[in-house]
Enzyme design. Structure first.
Site, mmCIF file in Angstrom:
data_model
loop_
_atom_site.group_PDB
_atom_site.id
_atom_site.type_symbol
_atom_site.label_atom_id
_atom_site.label_comp_id
_atom_site.label_asym_id
_atom_site.label_seq_id
_atom_site.Cartn_x
_atom_site.Cartn_y
_atom_site.Cartn_z
ATOM 1 N N ARG A 73 3.437 -6.138 6.491
ATOM 2 C CA ARG A 73 2.913 -5.605 5.234
ATOM 3 C C ARG A 73 2.004 -4.433 5.580
ATOM 4 O O ARG A 73 1.020 -4.597 6.305
ATOM 5 C CB ARG A 73 2.139 -6.647 4.441
ATOM 6 C CG ARG A 73 1.543 -6.046 3.168
ATOM 7 C CD ARG A 73 1.105 -7.041 2.142
ATOM 8 N NE ARG A 73 -0.110 -7.773 2.490
ATOM 9 C CZ ARG A 73 -0.741 -8.560 1.608
ATOM 10 N NH1 ARG A 73 -0.265 -8.715 0.378
ATOM 11 N NH2 ARG A 73 -1.831 -9.232 1.972
ATOM 12 N N ASP A 87 9.777 3.121 13.137
ATOM 13 C CA ASP A 87 10.023 3.655 14.480
ATOM 14 C C ASP A 87 9.590 2.676 15.571
ATOM 15 O O ASP A 87 10.177 2.676 16.654
ATOM 16 C CB ASP A 87 9.308 5.000 14.677
ATOM 17 C CG ASP A 87 10.094 6.172 14.080
ATOM 18 O OD1 ASP A 87 9.584 7.307 14.101
ATOM 19 O OD2 ASP A 87 11.227 5.947 13.588
ATOM 20 N N GLU A 152 2.282 -7.311 -8.518
ATOM 21 C CA GLU A 152 1.015 -8.068 -8.563
ATOM 22 C C GLU A 152 0.032 -7.485 -9.575
ATOM 23 O O GLU A 152 -1.182 -7.479 -9.376
ATOM 24 C CB GLU A 152 0.375 -8.131 -7.180
ATOM 25 C CG GLU A 152 0.373 -6.872 -6.386
ATOM 26 C CD GLU A 152 -0.027 -7.127 -4.935
ATOM 27 O OE1 GLU A 152 -0.550 -8.192 -4.630
ATOM 28 O OE2 GLU A 152 0.170 -6.226 -4.115
ATOM 29 N N ASP A 178 -3.590 -11.249 -6.787
ATOM 30 C CA ASP A 178 -3.888 -9.983 -7.462
ATOM 31 C C ASP A 178 -3.346 -9.972 -8.881
ATOM 32 O O ASP A 178 -3.954 -9.396 -9.788
ATOM 33 C CB ASP A 178 -3.312 -8.817 -6.653
ATOM 34 C CG ASP A 178 -4.160 -8.501 -5.429
ATOM 35 O OD1 ASP A 178 -3.607 -8.507 -4.311
ATOM 36 O OD2 ASP A 178 -5.382 -8.272 -5.601
HETATM 37 O O1 LIG Z 1 -1.830 -11.137 -4.429
HETATM 38 C C1 LIG Z 1 -1.484 -12.002 -3.609
HETATM 39 O O2 LIG Z 1 -1.524 -13.239 -3.799
HETATM 40 C C2 LIG Z 1 -0.975 -11.526 -2.316
HETATM 41 O O3 LIG Z 1 -0.549 -10.382 -2.216
HETATM 42 C C3 LIG Z 1 -1.109 -12.437 -1.151
HETATM 43 C C4 LIG Z 1 -2.506 -12.266 -0.604
HETATM 44 O O4 LIG Z 1 -2.773 -10.893 -0.451
HETATM 45 C C5 LIG Z 1 -2.634 -12.901 0.776
HETATM 46 O O5 LIG Z 1 -3.440 -12.085 1.554
HETATM 47 C C6 LIG Z 1 -3.307 -14.235 0.723
HETATM 48 O O6 LIG Z 1 -4.624 -14.083 0.319
#
Ligand SMILES: O=C(O)C(=O)C[C@H](O)[C@@H](O)CO
Length: 268
Positions: A73, A87, A152, A178
């Site tokens: 990610r 790459d 999200e 999120d």
């Molecule tokens: O919004 C989310 O849920 C994710 O994207 C996963 C979290 O970012 C992951 O870091 C767990 O906290």
């Protein structure tokens, strides 16, 4: 000699469920430890872990040597970062905070060599081509790239149908933390309205023939998401597992009544 095949992309195409774990300790050694735990995929987190490209690459190599598929990610959907990650040999990317089909279209183009995209050509220098030893890499790399985009936010939910319809998008990953925050339920990814939004998004992603991804730290929620149709799902993280295991061990030895679990897990 073609680019290496992507087993995770093949599994999604064959609709074989893929179980994963988040890796956020930002340590190649820790990633190697976890890579022996039998997960189909491990998410090396460049968004919420203190990772730069060299460290992401070292963790990627540690996991790639195992039976677990390394997914990286990136901190943001940036053309240059995507080029660098591909790459070094990353074949499956998770891009956070995707909110429009225009953004998604540019992300697809960033993963493809011309004429299908704008990925810069540097294969002769790249670990991905075994430093030029995979002589047909340029013409075979595109097909082995697996692009997973994170939905999200409410804006992302509104664009799910268009994003899922794009050729070159292999899966959509719902980020419950999120999404909950954007919906006004910060720290409550399990809120009924968040779950309803996930159910709706899953149905639309499936209708488009794309893979449905998600993550949770709650096993009951994980089983619920699997029943709801998740095709690839992370059920924990290395960080929270380490916090819980070390905390509970001390408390159990000390005879403390109910071992306190990490309250942050509920809101992650
Ligand atoms: O919004 C989310 O849920 C994710 O994207 C996963 C979290 O970012 C992951 O870091 C767990 O906290």
């Amino acid at each position: 000699m073609p680019a290496p095949s992507n087993p995770f992309k093949a599994a999604l195409r064959e609709q074989r469920f893929q179980l994963g774990l988040w890796v956020a300790l930002a340590s190649p050694y820790a990633a190697e430890v976890v890579s022996g735990s039998g997960y189909d995929w491990l998410l090396i987190d460049g968004e919420h872990a203190p990772n730069d490209l060299p460290l992401l690459s070292a963790q990627f190599r540690a996991v790639a040597a195992s039976a677990s598929h390394p997914i990286v990610r990136l901190p943001v959907g940036d053309t240059a970062l995507i080029k660098q990650a591909l790459d070094v040999g990353v074949q499956t990317l998770l891009i956070p905070m995707v909110e429009s089909v225009e953004q998604a279209r540019e992300l697809v183009r960033a993963t493809r060599y011309p004429p299908h995209g704008i990925r810069g050509v540097g294969a002769a220098l790249a670990r991905a081509s075994e430093f030029g030893r995979i002589t047909d890499y340029l013409h075979t790399a595109n097909d082995q790239i697996c692009l997973l985009l994170q939905i999200e936010s409410r804006a992302g939910l509104a664009a799910v149908d268009e994003i899922a319809a794009l050729e070159g998008v292999d899966g959509l990953f719902i980020g419950p933390s999120d999404l909950a925050a954007d919906m006004g339920y910060l720290g409550s990814p399990g809120h009924p309205e968040v779950r309803a939004a996930i159910i709706d998004a899953f149905a639309r992603i499936e209708k488009a023939g794309k893979a449905r991804g998600i993550m949770t730290l709650d096993l009951a929620q994980a089983r619920d998401y699997r029943d709801l149709g998740a095709d690839f799902m992370a059920i924990g993280t290395d960080v929270t597992s380490l916090v819980r295991a070390t905390q509970v061990l001390r408390q159990e030895f000390s005879g403390e009544e109910s071992p306190e679990v990490n309250k942050l897990e509920s809101g992650y």
